[in-house]
Write a protein that holds these residues in place. Sequence first.
Motif: not given
Length: 195
Positions: A98, A102, A144, A148, A150-152
Motif C-alpha cells: 500500500e 486513502e 492489478r 481490481d 486501486s492505484p495506491r
Amino acid sequence: MSTPVIDRTAPTEHPVLDVLAGRWSPRAYDAENTIDDAKLNAALEAARWSPSAYNLQPWRFIVARRGTALFDQVVESLVEFNQLWASKASALIVAIAETESEEGKAISHAVYDLGQAVAHFSVQAHHEGLLVHQMSGFDPEVVREFADLSPRFSAITVIAVGEYGDAAGLPEGLQQGETAPRVRRPIDETVILSA
C-alpha cells in the motif's frame, strides 16, 4: 512430505537460528500436495505481526490455491520461466504494498514493511515445513487488472508455497540449481561502514 529431502543448510560465517540457516528457495514443488491451511495461516499470522512503521501495516496478500481460477490468473501473470515450475506449487501468494494512504499521502516505507512481512511469512512457513520461493518475474499490471487494485496498491512479488517435490521433473538447468552449493557475498563485503 513436509520437509526438504536434501540438506540445504546455509554455510554461515556466524551461528544463526536453524530455521534461518535451513531456509532456501526451491523450484521443485510437489504438484499433488494441497496446502495445509493451518500452516499457511500460521505464516500469514507471522506476516501480520511483523514490524510496521507507525503501525500502518502497508501490506496485503492475494492467496491463490492450486486448482482455483485465482491460481490460474496468478500463473498467467508470471513470466514463462516461472510458469514452468511455480504452477506446481500448492499456493501462489501475491505480496502487495500500500504505497499511498486513502487520503493520498505517500507511504515511503511501504515496500520495506512489506519485505519484512514477507520475511516473517517465509521464516514461519519454513518452520512449518513449507517451502517458499519469491519471484520478481511477473507482470504487476496483470495482477492489478484481475484483482481490481486501486492505484495506491502495487503488486511487488509473487511467492510460491508448498512442499518439496521431485527435482527430476524440472528442466535440466533448474535441476542443477536445486543441489548447487549455496553461496552469498561475505559479510565484510556487505557491511560498507562499521565503527
